[in-house]
Design a protein around this motif. Structure first.
Motif, PDB file in Angstrom:
ATOM      1  N   GLU A 617       0.847  -1.190   0.000  1.00 48.55           N
ATOM      2  CA  GLU A 617       0.000   0.000   0.000  1.00 48.55           C
ATOM      3  C   GLU A 617       0.878   1.233   0.000  1.00 48.55           C
ATOM      4  OE1 GLU A 617      -3.324   0.425   2.554  1.00 48.55           O
ATOM      5  OE2 GLU A 617      -3.627  -1.723   2.795  1.00 48.55           O
ATOM      6  N   LEU A 618       0.426   2.268  -0.692  1.00 50.16           N
ATOM      7  CA  LEU A 618       1.119   3.549  -0.729  1.00 50.16           C
ATOM      8  C   LEU A 618       0.040   4.622  -0.777  1.00 50.16           C
ATOM      9  CD1 LEU A 618       3.905   4.968  -0.933  1.00 50.16           C
ATOM     10  CD2 LEU A 618       3.636   4.905  -3.413  1.00 50.16           C
ATOM     11  N   ASP A 619      -0.098   5.352   0.322  1.00 49.78           N
ATOM     12  CA  ASP A 619      -1.236   6.255   0.463  1.00 49.78           C
ATOM     13  C   ASP A 619      -0.930   7.716   0.187  1.00 49.78           C
ATOM     14  OD1 ASP A 619      -2.519   3.980   1.190  1.00 49.78           O
ATOM     15  OD2 ASP A 619      -2.601   4.428   3.334  1.00 49.78           O
ATOM     16  N   VAL A 620       0.294   8.028  -0.276  1.00 52.85           N
ATOM     17  CA  VAL A 620       0.675   9.428  -0.469  1.00 52.85           C
ATOM     18  C   VAL A 620       1.383   9.619  -1.808  1.00 52.85           C
ATOM     19  CG1 VAL A 620       0.850   9.939   1.992  1.00 52.85           C
ATOM     20  CG2 VAL A 620       2.836   9.043   0.772  1.00 52.85           C
ATOM     21  N   THR A 621       1.410  10.862  -2.248  1.00 56.28           N
ATOM     22  CA  THR A 621       2.160  11.279  -3.429  1.00 56.28           C
ATOM     23  C   THR A 621       2.944  12.533  -3.065  1.00 56.28           C
ATOM     24  OG1 THR A 621       0.311  12.640  -4.192  1.00 56.28           O
ATOM     25  CG2 THR A 621       0.421  10.370  -5.022  1.00 56.28           C
ATOM     26  N   PRO A 622       3.919  12.944  -3.870  1.00 59.99           N
ATOM     27  CA  PRO A 622       4.633  14.188  -3.566  1.00 59.99           C
ATOM     28  C   PRO A 622       3.665  15.361  -3.440  1.00 59.99           C
ATOM     29  CG  PRO A 622       5.812  12.957  -5.240  1.00 59.99           C
ATOM     30  CD  PRO A 622       4.505  12.243  -5.043  1.00 59.99           C
ATOM     31  N   GLY A 623       3.808  16.101  -2.344  1.00 59.49           N
ATOM     32  CA  GLY A 623       2.925  17.232  -2.087  1.00 59.49           C
ATOM     33  C   GLY A 623       1.817  16.923  -1.100  1.00 59.49           C
ATOM     34  N   THR A 624       1.638  15.649  -0.736  1.00 61.13           N
ATOM     35  CA  THR A 624       0.599  15.293   0.225  1.00 61.13           C
ATOM     36  C   THR A 624       0.954  15.826   1.609  1.00 61.13           C
ATOM     37  OG1 THR A 624       0.070  13.254  -0.965  1.00 61.13           O
ATOM     38  CG2 THR A 624      -0.643  13.391   1.331  1.00 61.13           C
ATOM     39  N   THR A 625      -0.001  16.516   2.253  1.00 64.31           N
ATOM     40  CA  THR A 625       0.174  16.971   3.630  1.00 64.31           C
ATOM     41  C   THR A 625      -0.268  15.861   4.574  1.00 64.31           C
ATOM     42  OG1 THR A 625      -0.213  19.273   3.009  1.00 64.31           O
ATOM     43  CG2 THR A 625      -0.481  18.713   5.332  1.00 64.31           C
ATOM     44  N   VAL A 626       0.569  15.543   5.565  1.00 65.51           N
ATOM     45  CA  VAL A 626       0.268  14.421   6.453  1.00 65.51           C
ATOM     46  C   VAL A 626       0.303  14.870   7.912  1.00 65.51           C
ATOM     47  CG1 VAL A 626       1.112  12.680   4.852  1.00 65.51           C
ATOM     48  CG2 VAL A 626       2.702  13.699   6.493  1.00 65.51           C
ATOM     49  N   ALA A 627      -0.487  14.176   8.738  1.00 65.81           N
ATOM     50  CA  ALA A 627      -0.494  14.417  10.171  1.00 65.81           C
ATOM     51  C   ALA A 627       0.460  13.446  10.853  1.00 65.81           C
ATOM     52  CB  ALA A 627      -1.903  14.238  10.723  1.00 65.81           C
ATOM     53  N   MET A 628       0.837  13.765  12.086  1.00 70.49           N
ATOM     54  CA  MET A 628       1.692  12.859  12.837  1.00 70.49           C
ATOM     55  C   MET A 628       1.009  11.503  12.994  1.00 70.49           C
ATOM     56  SD  MET A 628       3.338  13.294  16.654  1.00 70.49           S
ATOM     57  CE  MET A 628       4.207  14.788  16.207  1.00 70.49           C
ATOM     58  N   ASP A 629       1.771  10.429  12.787  1.00 71.98           N
ATOM     59  CA  ASP A 629       1.313   9.042  12.915  1.00 71.98           C
ATOM     60  C   ASP A 629       0.358   8.607  11.807  1.00 71.98           C
ATOM     61  OD1 ASP A 629       2.838   8.670  15.226  1.00 71.98           O
ATOM     62  OD2 ASP A 629       1.232   9.430  16.507  1.00 71.98           O
ATOM     63  N   GLN A 630       0.153   9.437  10.782  1.00 76.25           N
ATOM     64  CA  GLN A 630      -0.687   9.025   9.656  1.00 76.25           C
ATOM     65  C   GLN A 630       0.027   7.926   8.859  1.00 76.25           C
ATOM     66  OE1 GLN A 630      -2.228  12.222   7.201  1.00 76.25           O
ATOM     67  NE2 GLN A 630      -2.221  10.943   5.366  1.00 76.25           N
ATOM     68  N   VAL A 631      -0.741   6.900   8.455  1.00 81.50           N
ATOM     69  CA  VAL A 631      -0.164   5.799   7.682  1.00 81.50           C
ATOM     70  C   VAL A 631       0.250   6.300   6.299  1.00 81.50           C
ATOM     71  CG1 VAL A 631      -0.613   3.565   6.614  1.00 81.50           C
ATOM     72  CG2 VAL A 631      -1.449   4.030   8.913  1.00 81.50           C
ATOM     73  N   LEU A 632       1.503   6.007   5.925  1.00 79.22           N
ATOM     74  CA  LEU A 632       2.025   6.418   4.624  1.00 79.22           C
ATOM     75  C   LEU A 632       2.104   5.245   3.649  1.00 79.22           C
ATOM     76  CD1 LEU A 632       5.049   8.566   5.893  1.00 79.22           C
ATOM     77  CD2 LEU A 632       2.719   9.343   5.428  1.00 79.22           C
ATOM     78  N   ALA A 633       2.552   4.109   4.155  1.00 78.77           N
ATOM     79  CA  ALA A 633       2.738   2.943   3.289  1.00 78.77           C
ATOM     80  C   ALA A 633       2.781   1.681   4.143  1.00 78.77           C
ATOM     81  CB  ALA A 633       4.025   3.074   2.476  1.00 78.77           C
ATOM     82  N   VAL A 634       2.636   0.552   3.465  1.00 80.66           N
ATOM     83  CA  VAL A 634       2.737  -0.744   4.136  1.00 80.66           C
ATOM     84  C   VAL A 634       3.694  -1.613   3.328  1.00 80.66           C
ATOM     85  CG1 VAL A 634       1.512  -2.828   4.870  1.00 80.66           C
ATOM     86  CG2 VAL A 634       0.403  -0.587   5.076  1.00 80.66           C
ATOM     87  N   VAL A 635       4.650  -2.238   4.037  1.00 86.42           N
ATOM     88  CA  VAL A 635       5.612  -3.140   3.393  1.00 86.42           C
ATOM     89  C   VAL A 635       5.420  -4.536   3.974  1.00 86.42           C
ATOM     90  CG1 VAL A 635       8.042  -3.656   2.983  1.00 86.42           C
ATOM     91  CG2 VAL A 635       7.271  -1.271   3.049  1.00 86.42           C
ATOM     92  N   ALA A 636       4.877  -5.437   3.170  1.00 87.96           N
ATOM     93  CA  ALA A 636       4.701  -6.824   3.616  1.00 87.96           C
ATOM     94  C   ALA A 636       6.048  -7.521   3.579  1.00 87.96           C
ATOM     95  CB  ALA A 636       3.708  -7.547   2.711  1.00 87.96           C
ATOM     96  N   PRO A 637       6.412  -8.247   4.646  1.00 87.45           N
ATOM     97  CA  PRO A 637       7.731  -8.887   4.691  1.00 87.45           C
ATOM     98  C   PRO A 637       7.892  -9.963   3.631  1.00 87.45           C
ATOM     99  CG  PRO A 637       6.363  -9.630   6.507  1.00 87.45           C
ATOM    100  CD  PRO A 637       5.616  -8.503   5.862  1.00 87.45           C
ATOM    101  N   ARG A 638       9.100 -10.097   3.165  1.00 89.63           N
ATOM    102  CA  ARG A 638       9.408 -11.103   2.151  1.00 89.63           C
ATOM    103  C   ARG A 638       9.429 -12.491   2.792  1.00 89.63           C
ATOM    104  NH1 ARG A 638      14.767  -9.741  -0.570  1.00 89.63           N
ATOM    105  NH2 ARG A 638      13.461  -8.055  -1.385  1.00 89.63           N
ATOM    106  N   GLU A 639       8.765 -13.435   2.154  1.00 89.17           N
ATOM    107  CA  GLU A 639       8.751 -14.807   2.661  1.00 89.17           C
ATOM    108  C   GLU A 639      10.012 -15.510   2.181  1.00 89.17           C
ATOM    109  OE1 GLU A 639       5.236 -16.915   1.733  1.00 89.17           O
ATOM    110  OE2 GLU A 639       3.888 -15.390   2.552  1.00 89.17           O
ATOM    111  N   GLU A 640      10.815 -15.938   3.154  1.00 91.33           N
ATOM    112  CA  GLU A 640      12.055 -16.624   2.807  1.00 91.33           C
ATOM    113  C   GLU A 640      11.772 -18.111   2.556  1.00 91.33           C
ATOM    114  OE1 GLU A 640      14.647 -15.049   2.228  1.00 91.33           O
ATOM    115  OE2 GLU A 640      14.206 -13.088   3.142  1.00 91.33           O
TER     116      GLU A 640
END
Length: 641
Positions: A617-640
């Motif tokens: 997930e990626l919830d922002v683009t350049p220029g997006t105004t964000v609040a403290m602790d707002q979710v920006l992205a999600v990185v699912a861990p790589r399955e080894e």
């Protein structure tokens, strides 16, 4: 010469308030300017009149030369005081003022242009016999850095204040550091030209205040020690410096005067030197700031000279009424910069509404501030909110007085560095005067309290308990409504309140016996020691520190928790604006790879991948105004495998 009738102050915050104070004392009408974000700001209310410039972004308000010139024209201003920051060192603005028939209260545009270009400035003062630090500039920047060898310091050519400055100790990351420095320089000054200099380990930062008139007179007003810095930004300054002997002071002062003469300087300015702590006689010119400095009050307090007043007098054509032999230094002055930043969160920029405010004053104590109760502190402008300055006969007395003043500083609703600065001023190396520009960075972790003191939770519980207490009716209180933990046939059970300090895990807290709670403070006794806190809403403050203590509902938290959780989620560490996005949904990333850049108050923060994996997930683009602790992205861990 005739003094101005009306002066426009082309700035905001504490420096605008400070300039307005001197204008009022001189009987000069003041004009404030403001963006929509500052419509009710203190500098607007204290000026004689005010003009709206435009929307909140600085580029559309405080940096808009046409809007400022028009504001001066509409209000009949004859002169413009730029303060510091924004357009204070912008030669184009100084020239535009002259073209509009306005007096720019500062040096000529030619001097700003010359000294604003660090490359030309070094060449000019070197020709005047002033020693300079070895280095080079674009386009030979990278090659010169590798030739000089690590460590090296990258600096923007077009500006100062630590913006865009990078210390590179590992040349393997040189290209990335150059790119980051260029971004910051372009954002702060509109020019990404850089220079590189040899880094002097454990250096001291000493600057000399100069004052020059249009009649050829130039004097210096002694030095300021500015070695206590974080990220190349000064946090504490003092005058004089314990490092300099009278002979070195005279030598550096003469060099500063020559530097000012070499560029045809007029007005108040500062010549900055880097000084090896082990050999203060071997000093090097760094740069000249062609404006008033943030730390100018310490010079005012030890010399008795109002620098803003003399800026006005010189700009009006007056000749200096004193010479070098008339300048004497009396006692010691120290300044601490109060900034909207949270030491507990790695000094990231903070923000919020000032719910309670106490700014120290009294004999030998001065506060320069742009704050008032209700002020909204956002992420658009510089994080400095105010300055606490003290004056005393000796350095020891000044340190003691400043620590006490910082303990009395209350800015509830906006986390600040006041408590951190109070502890810094008690550090043995600071007390002894064994300073260097890396001291704060080395000791920062030890000067930030670990966790939250027990008495904070006790005070929070006392507030909660007091809020539950019933109001007497006709002099009688229903005993069954008293929150004392009473049980039928059993001993009272003290109430426990689930609470959490913002950013930390929740806990339970109990109010100690004898707690006293009023509308503005709370006193609790823990382990036999009495502690008094300021309070405002859900905020508690003591000795310059503050805590945002919230009620915690575990059931509600479980039902309405964050959309994501755990280490996969990347959240904004501060309120600000996303300036760089380096990935897209579906990209494979490695642990530690930089994904986003968030900027607030002219400071960049890199958001890196917490582990190897896929961006889901990626919830922002350049220029997006964000609040403290707002979710920006999600990185699912790589399955080894």
């Amino acid at each position: 010469m005739t003094m101005f009738d009306t002066v426009l102050v082309a700035n905001r915050g504490e420096i605008a308030v400070r300039v307005i104070r001197t204008l009022r004392a001189m009987g000069v009408r003041s004009v404030a300017v403001y963006s929509d974000a500052d419509a009710d700001a203190r500098h607007v209310r204290e000026a004689d009149t005010a003009v709206r410039l435009g929307p909140p972004p600085a580029a559309e308000s405080y940096l808009s030369v046409p809007a400022l010139i028009e504001a001066a024209r509409r209000t009949g201003a004859q002169a413009v005081h730029p303060g510091y920051g924004f357009l204070a060192e912008n030669a184009g603005f100084a020239a535009a003022c002259a073209e509009a028939g306005l007096v720019f209260i500062g040096p000529p545009a030619s001097a700003i242009s010359l000294m604003g270009d660090k490359i030309r400035a070094k060449e000019t003062v070197k020709a005047a016999g002033v020693p300079v630090v070895p280095g080079a500039a674009d386009p030979e920047l990278e090659a010169a850095a590798r030739e000089l060898g690590a460590p090296v310091l990258l600096k923007p050519s077009a500006g100062g204040g630590g913006k865009g400055m990078r210390l590179v100790r590992d040349l393997s990351v040189l290209e990335e550091e150059i790119a980051a420095a260029r971004r910051e320089a372009r954002s702060s000054f509109g020019d990404d030209t850089l220079l590189v200099e040899r880094w002097i380990d454990r250096p001291r930062h000493i600057e000399i205040q100069v004052l020059a008139d249009a009649h050829g007179n130039v004097v210096h007003l002694g030095e300021r020690e500015c070695s206590l810095q974080r990220r190349h930004q000064k946090v504490v300054e003092e005058a004089p410096s314990v490092l300099l002997t009278p002979e070195i002071r005279e030598s550096m002062g003469a060099a500063a005067v020559e530097a000012a003469r070499s560029c045809g300087y007029v007005g108040a300015g500062t010549v900055e030197f880097i000084v090896p702590g082990g050999d203060p006689s071997s000093y090097y010119f760094m740069e000249m700031n062609t404006r008033l400095q943030v730390e100018h009050p310490v010079t005012e307090l030890v010399t008795g000279v109002d620098l803003v007043e003399w800026q006005l007098r010189v700009a009006a054509g007056e000749e200096l009424s004193f010479g070098q032999s008339d300048v004497t230094l009396d006692g010691w002055a120290i300044e601490a910069r109060i900034c909207a930043e949270d030491p507990a969160r790695g000094f990231l920029p903070s923000g919020g509404t000032v719910l309670a405010l106490n700014e120290p004053a009294g004999d030998g104590v001065r506060t320069d501030s742009g704050l008032s109760q209700g002020t909204e502190v956002g992420s658009l402008y510089d994080p400095m909110l105010s300055k606490v300055i003290v004056h005393a006969p000796t350095r020891e007395a000044a340190l003691r007085k400043l620590r006490a003043a910082l303990a009395d500083t209350v800015t509830l609703g906006v986390p600040t560095n006041a408590g951190f600065l109070r502890r810094l001023l008690a550090h043995p190396d600071v007390v002894s005067g064994e300073l260097d520009t890396g001291l704060v960075e080395r000791e920062a972790e030890n000067l930030v309290p670990r966790g939250v003191p027990d008495e904070v939770y006790a005070a929070a519980a006392a507030v909660r308990l007091a809020e539950l207490a019933p109001e007497p009716r006709d002099g009688w209180t229903d005993p069954f409504s008293v929150p004392n933990g009473w049980r039928l046939g059993g001993r009272p059970m003290p109430l426990a309140f689930p609470v959490r300090v913002s950013g930390l895990e929740p806990t339970t807290a109990q109010a100690p016996e004898g707690a006293r709670v009023t509308a503005t403070d709370v006193t609790v006794t823990v382990d036999g020691i009495s502690h008094r806190f300021h309070r405002a809403g859900t905020w508690l403050g003591r000795d310059g520190d503050s805590w945002h203590v919230l009620d915690h509902d575990p059931v509600a938290a479980a039902l309405s928790g964050a959309r994501h959780g755990g280490a996969d989620t990347l959240a904004a560490p501060m309120p600000g604006t996303v300036t760089v996005v380096k990935v897209a949904v579906g990209d494979e990333v490695e642990a530690g790879q930089s994904l986003l850049v968030v900027e607030a108050m002219k400071m960049e923060h890199v958001i890196s991948a917490p582990h190897a994996g896929t961006v889901t997930e990626l919830d922002v683009t350049p220029g997006t105004t964000v609040a403290m602790d707002q979710v920006l992205a999600v990185v699912a861990p790589r399955e080894e495998a």
